[in-house]
Scaffold this active site. Structure first.
Site, PDB file in Angstrom:
ATOM      1  N   GLY A 158      -5.250  18.909 -23.729  1.00 29.82           N
ATOM      2  CA  GLY A 158      -6.144  20.025 -23.989  1.00 29.82           C
ATOM      3  C   GLY A 158      -6.447  20.229 -25.462  1.00 29.82           C
ATOM      4  CB  SER A 159      -7.444  18.989 -27.938  1.00 36.48           C
ATOM      5  OG  SER A 159      -7.670  17.871 -27.097  1.00 36.48           O
ATOM      6  NE  ARG A 160     -13.604  23.543 -31.718  1.00 36.46           N
ATOM      7  CZ  ARG A 160     -13.505  24.706 -32.335  1.00 36.46           C
ATOM      8  NH1 ARG A 160     -12.901  25.716 -31.762  1.00 36.46           N
ATOM      9  NH2 ARG A 160     -13.986  24.856 -33.541  1.00 36.46           N
TER      10      ARG A 160
END
Length: 230
Positions: free
Chosen positions: A187-189
């Site tokens: 989960g990240s960006r």
């Protein structure tokens, strides 16, 4: 393409140890109580898919920038690149791609260029969809010089669940459009800071495919695209 290719994807080597751990825990859960074991099977399959590394069809037209990540466009706004990249105080248009825990997390180079600087900075683990995550969260930043001399910044940002950014590259390396440069666990960006005067060809909420979806065209003067959810 074979039917099996739709469901069975290559897995990045980084994921092998995690799948092995999940599988070992699953075996123990079966010994404790069979229903728990089947839950473990589901989680092991999810872990495998998290680390999937599918082949992508990368556009070859000169000037095209592609998405660095699978996910959804969560932010399009003016912002100053991370200070550690030494790109100056002037804001640039930043496009953010948010990855959920169900997206492929292998990140790809937006456009051909040379890595002029790589800068890692530890930080917090806020929800990566928030604007302040760009400032406060753990991040790994790349300053890339394009073939025409212009520069972009690509920033991997750890999220609420993510606890490790894994880079594959270092300063001085030359990368091609769509080439893998790293991944972020769970989960990240990824933020892309565009060259001055370049408008994105994407809109908020748009689904992106790393290495395939066109993010911007350096040779186009078309204004920023807008979209409507229907």
């Amino acid at each position: 393409m074979k039917m099996t290719d739709t469901f069975i994807k290559p897995m990045h080597p980084e994921g092998r140890k995690f799948v092995a751990i999940f599988a070992a825990i699953t075996a123990v859960l079966f010994l404790i109580w069979e229903p728990l074991g089947w839950i473990g099977v589901g989680l092991t399959v999810w872990c495998y898919y998290f680390f999937r590394d599918p082949i992508r069809s990368v556009p070859q037209q000169s000037g095209l920038m592609v998405s660095p990540a699978d996910g959804v466009i969560s932010l399009i706004e003016e912002a100053v690149p991370p200070a550690e990249l030494d790109m100056g105080p002037e804001p640039r248009l930043r496009v953010s791609v948010f990855m959920s825990v169900f997206n492929c997390h292998v990140n790809r180079t937006p456009i051909t260029g040379t890595i002029k600087k790589v800068a890692y900075r530890p930080g917090k683990f806020l929800n990566a969809s928030l604007d302040k995550a760009s400032e406060d969260n753990e991040r790994n930043s790349l300053r890339i010089e394009l073939e025409d001399g212009r520069e972009i910044a690509v920033v991997q940002i750890a999220g609420l669940v993510a606890r490790r950014i894994v880079p594959f590259v270092k300063g001085g390396e030359q990368l091609k459009t769509g080439e893998r440069f790293g991944l972020i666990r769970f989960g990240s960006r990824v933020d892309v800071y565009l060259p001055h005067g370049v408008a994105p060809k994407v809109a908020l909420g748009q689904t992106m495919i790393a290495g395939e979806t066109v993010l911007a065209d350096l040779n186009s003067d078309e204004p920023r695209r807008m979209a409507e959810s229907i």
